[in-house]
Design an enzyme around this catalytic site. Sequence first.
Site, mmCIF file in Angstrom:
data_model
loop_
_atom_site.group_PDB
_atom_site.id
_atom_site.type_symbol
_atom_site.label_atom_id
_atom_site.label_comp_id
_atom_site.label_asym_id
_atom_site.label_seq_id
_atom_site.Cartn_x
_atom_site.Cartn_y
_atom_site.Cartn_z
ATOM 1 N N ASN A 23 17.472 0.018 7.663
ATOM 2 C CA ASN A 23 16.805 0.923 6.721
ATOM 3 C C ASN A 23 17.685 2.067 6.239
ATOM 4 O O ASN A 23 17.254 2.887 5.443
ATOM 5 C CB ASN A 23 15.501 1.439 7.330
ATOM 6 N N CYS A 120 1.814 -7.136 0.669
ATOM 7 C CA CYS A 120 2.664 -7.258 1.860
ATOM 8 C C CYS A 120 1.747 -7.434 3.067
ATOM 9 O O CYS A 120 0.625 -6.928 3.062
ATOM 10 C CB CYS A 120 3.504 -5.989 2.012
HETATM 11 C C1 EPZ Z 1 9.942 2.430 4.827
HETATM 12 O O1 EPZ Z 1 9.093 1.659 3.978
HETATM 13 C C2 EPZ Z 1 10.588 1.433 5.796
HETATM 14 N N1 EPZ Z 1 11.347 0.463 5.026
HETATM 15 C C3 EPZ Z 1 9.501 0.730 6.588
HETATM 16 O O2 EPZ Z 1 10.118 -0.115 7.549
HETATM 17 C C4 EPZ Z 1 8.678 1.766 7.340
HETATM 18 O O3 EPZ Z 1 7.599 1.130 7.978
HETATM 19 C C5 EPZ Z 1 8.114 2.813 6.349
HETATM 20 O O4 EPZ Z 1 9.179 3.390 5.580
HETATM 21 C C6 EPZ Z 1 7.395 3.940 7.069
HETATM 22 O O5 EPZ Z 1 8.219 4.542 7.997
HETATM 23 C C7 EPZ Z 1 12.597 0.818 4.589
HETATM 24 O O6 EPZ Z 1 13.099 1.912 4.807
HETATM 25 C C8 EPZ Z 1 13.344 -0.220 3.826
HETATM 26 P P1 EPZ Z 1 6.603 4.418 2.667
HETATM 27 P P2 EPZ Z 1 8.472 2.313 2.646
HETATM 28 O O7 EPZ Z 1 6.837 4.447 1.197
HETATM 29 O O8 EPZ Z 1 9.406 3.326 2.111
HETATM 30 C C9 EPZ Z 1 2.261 4.590 0.758
HETATM 31 C C10 EPZ Z 1 10.570 -2.101 8.724
HETATM 32 O O9 EPZ Z 1 9.871 -2.623 9.603
HETATM 33 N N2 EPZ Z 1 2.938 4.643 -0.560
HETATM 34 O O10 EPZ Z 1 7.118 5.551 3.463
HETATM 35 O O11 EPZ Z 1 8.059 1.198 1.779
HETATM 36 C C11 EPZ Z 1 2.483 3.258 1.478
HETATM 37 O O12 EPZ Z 1 1.587 2.279 1.042
HETATM 38 C C12 EPZ Z 1 9.909 -1.529 7.461
HETATM 39 O O13 EPZ Z 1 11.805 -1.966 8.803
HETATM 40 C C13 EPZ Z 1 2.184 4.795 -1.704
HETATM 41 O O14 EPZ Z 1 0.954 4.873 -1.643
HETATM 42 O O15 EPZ Z 1 7.187 3.040 3.241
HETATM 43 C C14 EPZ Z 1 2.291 3.652 2.937
HETATM 44 O O16 EPZ Z 1 0.943 3.649 3.254
HETATM 45 C C15 EPZ Z 1 8.480 -1.937 7.331
HETATM 46 N N3 EPZ Z 1 2.821 4.829 -2.902
HETATM 47 C C16 EPZ Z 1 2.859 5.063 2.972
HETATM 48 O O17 EPZ Z 1 2.872 5.543 1.631
HETATM 49 C C17 EPZ Z 1 4.196 4.756 -3.018
HETATM 50 O O18 EPZ Z 1 4.729 4.798 -4.132
HETATM 51 C C18 EPZ Z 1 4.265 5.165 3.542
HETATM 52 O O19 EPZ Z 1 5.047 4.190 2.927
HETATM 53 C C19 EPZ Z 1 4.948 4.617 -1.835
HETATM 54 C C20 EPZ Z 1 4.301 4.570 -0.613
#
Ligand code: EPZ
Length: 433
Positions: A23, A120
């Site tokens: 990540n 997802c």
């Molecule tokens: C990052 O995903 C990581 N992936 C994830 O790791 C990790 O679980 C996650 O952060 C939380 O720590 C990478 O870094 C590549 P978020 P990301 O945007 O950025 C909501 C693994 O196992 N949201 O922080 O996609 C979302 O739905 C992976 O290595 C919106 O609503 O996660 C979630 O509920 C899995 N709108 C929350 O925010 C948006 O535009 C946090 O998601 C963006 C996010």
Amino acid sequence: MDKFVVRGGNPLLGTIRVSGAKNAALPAMAAAILTDEPVILEGIPQVRDIETTRQLLAAMGAEVELGYGRAHHRTTICCRDLTSPEASYELVKTMRASTLVLGPLVARMGRARVSLPGGCAIGARPIDLHIKGLERLGAKITQEHGYIEATADRLRGGQIVFEKITVTGTEDLLMAATLADGETIMQNCAREPEVADLADLLNKMGAKIEGAGTPTIRVQGVEQLHGTKHRVIPDRIEAGTFIVAGALTGGDLNVSGCEPKHLTALLQKLGDTGVTVLQSTDAVRVIANGPLRACDVITEEYPGFPTDMQAQYMALATQASGTSVITENIFENRFMHAQELVRMGANIKIEGSRAVVRGKTELSAAAVQASDLRASASLVLAALVAEGETIIDRVYHIDRGYEHIEEKLRNVGAQIRRIGEILPKRAVPAVRA
Ligand code: EPZ
């Protein structure tokens, strides 16, 4: 499709080495789009998501050289002659982090066409905050046929307040803001170590970023960025997975090459369960210390308990005496592993965003299947303590984010092997205390 065959019962003993962080590597590779000079990245793990990113960048016209073994996990990326600023559905559907190219493409090329990631296993995971942020920086965004089309002559600095803390959202807009005209102030940002590592790389490329790792980040836009060399941080989630494996199997395991300060919430929780945890500069030694005590856990944004360790912790909670309540606050559907653990004999009840785990229960081998990256890791951990031989299907999920996990675990005493199509072999140096 590959499967793992795991015979439980062996405590893990010795030293196991952590790879570079998936990540941190993914946004770092996307950042290379921001310059026409070569960017050299070291510590890049040999996992499937890196290969997907290589294909993504190569499809745009980038030169990407992945080097493993003696090449020190080094990757050299040159985006001098990008021909097509597009991330296709074929690639984005296999890895949602592909959306990290959106900001860099608009900032550097003035145009980006990126497929929407779609659903997802662990949640809806929209990218609305990425889009809103780019619009705040002056991009014109339309959506058609499942693709985001973003254009801007040149992005301009602005104020972005994230309605929700988002890791890749923060990273995507941080990259976009580096080439914007003027200053950008981003608030309610993610504070994950991977965000700070990206800012470190971008500053080496000539960006002007302050405050990464805190809720407020300031970016003074520059005309252009240059090439550089950067080693990504160690994988704190891979480290956490091995630390939990050591505790769960009643072992004495030294997890080396990690950054202990990135693991504080997990290590504190393991201490509460009765495990002995010894930290040194770049290693964590975990020593089982009698029966595990049940402890509740709530997943939060960094520096809270990471959602990416929730599934692995659930496997441990099945072996703890008492009731552990695990509350998942980040993703709305991240308990898929629970039913597979129940198939192995665990006592777990799901109540909305809470999983109630009653332990200790004897786990017995069963045929189980992984549903996502971290769920598959929790099944491997449970199988390490289950009676008999467990068959774990769909391990392609685990290959997305763990480098040769079965070889690393076998080197510290696990009875685990891969069956099915054989991946290209690369010798892993055996390290034993
Ligand atoms: C990052 O995903 C990581 N992936 C994830 O790791 C990790 O679980 C996650 O952060 C939380 O720590 C990478 O870094 C590549 P978020 P990301 O945007 O950025 C909501 C693994 O196992 N949201 O922080 O996609 C979302 O739905 C992976 O290595 C919106 O609503 O996660 C979630 O509920 C899995 N709108 C929350 O925010 C948006 O535009 C946090 O998601 C963006 C996010």
